[in-house]
Design a protein around this motif. Structure first.
Motif, PDB file in Angstrom:
ATOM      1  N   PHE A 164     166.589 100.857 -13.236  1.00 40.92           N
ATOM      2  CA  PHE A 164     165.173 100.841 -12.891  1.00 40.92           C
ATOM      3  C   PHE A 164     164.225 100.842 -14.083  1.00 40.92           C
ATOM      4  CE2 PHE A 164     166.784 102.662  -8.819  1.00 40.92           C
ATOM      5  CZ  PHE A 164     166.417 101.586  -8.028  1.00 40.92           C
ATOM      6  N   LEU A 165     164.690 101.194 -15.255  1.00 42.14           N
ATOM      7  CA  LEU A 165     163.822 101.251 -16.428  1.00 42.14           C
ATOM      8  C   LEU A 165     164.077 100.063 -17.338  1.00 42.14           C
ATOM      9  CD1 LEU A 165     164.214 105.033 -17.334  1.00 42.14           C
ATOM     10  CD2 LEU A 165     162.306 103.962 -16.142  1.00 42.14           C
ATOM     11  N   SER A 166     163.020  99.628 -18.005  1.00 41.60           N
ATOM     12  CA  SER A 166     163.205  98.589 -19.020  1.00 41.60           C
ATOM     13  C   SER A 166     163.968  99.200 -20.188  1.00 41.60           C
ATOM     14  CB  SER A 166     161.850  98.062 -19.491  1.00 41.60           C
ATOM     15  OG  SER A 166     161.158  99.067 -20.209  1.00 41.60           O
ATOM     16  N   GLU A 167     164.452  98.355 -21.079  1.00 40.02           N
ATOM     17  CA  GLU A 167     165.237  98.863 -22.202  1.00 40.02           C
ATOM     18  C   GLU A 167     164.423  99.827 -23.066  1.00 40.02           C
ATOM     19  OE1 GLU A 167     168.032  97.252 -25.839  1.00 40.02           O
ATOM     20  OE2 GLU A 167     167.377  95.880 -24.269  1.00 40.02           O
ATOM     21  N   GLU A 168     163.154  99.484 -23.304  1.00 37.12           N
ATOM     22  CA  GLU A 168     162.289 100.352 -24.114  1.00 37.12           C
ATOM     23  C   GLU A 168     162.042 101.690 -23.422  1.00 37.12           C
ATOM     24  OE1 GLU A 168     157.660 100.390 -25.430  1.00 37.12           O
ATOM     25  OE2 GLU A 168     158.724  98.475 -25.580  1.00 37.12           O
ATOM     26  N   ASN A 169     161.747 101.660 -22.132  1.00 32.58           N
ATOM     27  CA  ASN A 169     161.509 102.903 -21.397  1.00 32.58           C
ATOM     28  C   ASN A 169     162.784 103.731 -21.249  1.00 32.58           C
ATOM     29  OD1 ASN A 169     158.790 102.517 -21.078  1.00 32.58           O
ATOM     30  ND2 ASN A 169     159.008 101.464 -19.132  1.00 32.58           N
ATOM     31  N   TYR A 170     163.928 103.071 -21.150  1.00 33.87           N
ATOM     32  CA  TYR A 170     165.196 103.802 -21.084  1.00 33.87           C
ATOM     33  C   TYR A 170     165.450 104.539 -22.393  1.00 33.87           C
ATOM     34  CZ  TYR A 170     170.142 104.825 -20.646  1.00 33.87           C
ATOM     35  OH  TYR A 170     171.348 105.469 -20.619  1.00 33.87           O
ATOM     36  N   GLN A 171     165.139 103.904 -23.510  1.00 35.88           N
ATOM     37  CA  GLN A 171     165.320 104.574 -24.797  1.00 35.88           C
ATOM     38  C   GLN A 171     164.387 105.770 -24.924  1.00 35.88           C
ATOM     39  OE1 GLN A 171     165.077 101.725 -27.966  1.00 35.88           O
ATOM     40  NE2 GLN A 171     167.088 100.873 -27.498  1.00 35.88           N
ATOM     41  N   LYS A 172     163.156 105.646 -24.436  1.00 33.11           N
ATOM     42  CA  LYS A 172     162.230 106.780 -24.438  1.00 33.11           C
ATOM     43  C   LYS A 172     162.764 107.910 -23.559  1.00 33.11           C
ATOM     44  CE  LYS A 172     158.030 104.123 -25.215  1.00 33.11           C
ATOM     45  NZ  LYS A 172     156.747 103.696 -24.643  1.00 33.11           N
ATOM     46  N   TYR A 173     163.300 107.539 -22.394  1.00 31.00           N
ATOM     47  CA  TYR A 173     163.876 108.525 -21.475  1.00 31.00           C
ATOM     48  C   TYR A 173     165.040 109.269 -22.119  1.00 31.00           C
ATOM     49  CZ  TYR A 173     167.077 109.944 -17.735  1.00 31.00           C
ATOM     50  OH  TYR A 173     167.969 110.629 -16.949  1.00 31.00           O
ATOM     51  N   MET A 174     165.934 108.533 -22.774  1.00 30.49           N
ATOM     52  CA  MET A 174     167.094 109.168 -23.400  1.00 30.49           C
ATOM     53  C   MET A 174     166.681 110.047 -24.580  1.00 30.49           C
ATOM     54  SD  MET A 174     169.772 108.547 -21.682  1.00 30.49           S
ATOM     55  CE  MET A 174     171.147 108.894 -22.756  1.00 30.49           C
ATOM     56  N   ARG A 175     165.690 109.617 -25.338  1.00 32.05           N
ATOM     57  CA  ARG A 175     165.215 110.456 -26.450  1.00 32.05           C
ATOM     58  C   ARG A 175     164.551 111.723 -25.917  1.00 32.05           C
ATOM     59  NH1 ARG A 175     163.769 105.315 -29.507  1.00 32.05           N
ATOM     60  NH2 ARG A 175     165.464 105.204 -31.018  1.00 32.05           N
ATOM     61  N   GLY A 176     163.799 111.581 -24.835  1.00 35.41           N
ATOM     62  CA  GLY A 176     163.193 112.760 -24.215  1.00 35.41           C
ATOM     63  C   GLY A 176     164.248 113.709 -23.690  1.00 35.41           C
ATOM     64  N   LEU A 177     165.290 113.155 -23.077  1.00 35.08           N
ATOM     65  CA  LEU A 177     166.396 113.982 -22.599  1.00 35.08           C
ATOM     66  C   LEU A 177     167.088 114.684 -23.760  1.00 35.08           C
ATOM     67  CD1 LEU A 177     168.140 114.866 -20.195  1.00 35.08           C
ATOM     68  CD2 LEU A 177     169.512 112.805 -20.552  1.00 35.08           C
ATOM     69  N   GLY A 178     167.224 113.984 -24.876  1.00 37.30           N
ATOM     70  CA  GLY A 178     167.821 114.584 -26.068  1.00 37.30           C
ATOM     71  C   GLY A 178     166.993 115.754 -26.578  1.00 37.30           C
ATOM     72  N   ILE A 179     165.680 115.604 -26.585  1.00 38.51           N
ATOM     73  CA  ILE A 179     164.796 116.692 -27.027  1.00 38.51           C
ATOM     74  C   ILE A 179     164.915 117.896 -26.096  1.00 38.51           C
ATOM     75  CG2 ILE A 179     162.363 117.343 -27.283  1.00 38.51           C
ATOM     76  CD1 ILE A 179     161.903 114.466 -28.327  1.00 38.51           C
ATOM     77  N   VAL A 180     164.966 117.627 -24.793  1.00 36.34           N
ATOM     78  CA  VAL A 180     165.104 118.717 -23.819  1.00 36.34           C
ATOM     79  C   VAL A 180     166.438 119.436 -24.014  1.00 36.34           C
ATOM     80  CG1 VAL A 180     165.381 119.209 -21.354  1.00 36.34           C
ATOM     81  CG2 VAL A 180     163.538 117.721 -22.124  1.00 36.34           C
TER      82      VAL A 180
END
Length: 74
Positions: free
Chosen positions: A38-54
């Motif tokens: 459901f996410l574009s490649e750019e938004n998926y990378q933002k999501y994964m980085r946010g998950l990493g920070i959490v």
């Protein structure tokens, strides 16, 4: 000691997600991951980085909690 180990593992996984946010954008994950679909490649990378920070934040709390317990601060 168990919280320290869990915290260290979460910090390590979070660091991997920050370094390589596209680690799961291959193979069977492309068909099974809802976030990838459901996410574009750019938004998926933002999501994964946010998950990493959490994950790093939760891991740091667990490590600090264990250290405070070891030092008798609570």
């Amino acid at each position: 000691m168990q919280n320290f180990l869990y915290g260290a593992i979460l910090i390590a996984i979070g660091a991997i997600y920050l370094q390589k946010p596209d680690i799961f954008r291959r193979g069977v994950w492309m068909k099974t991951s809802i976030a990838i679909r459901f996410l574009s490649e750019e938004n998926y990378q933002k999501y994964m980085r946010g998950l990493g920070i959490v994950l790093i934040a939760i891991g740091a709390v667990l490590v600090l909690w264990e250290l405070a317990s070891y030092l008798g601060w609570h």
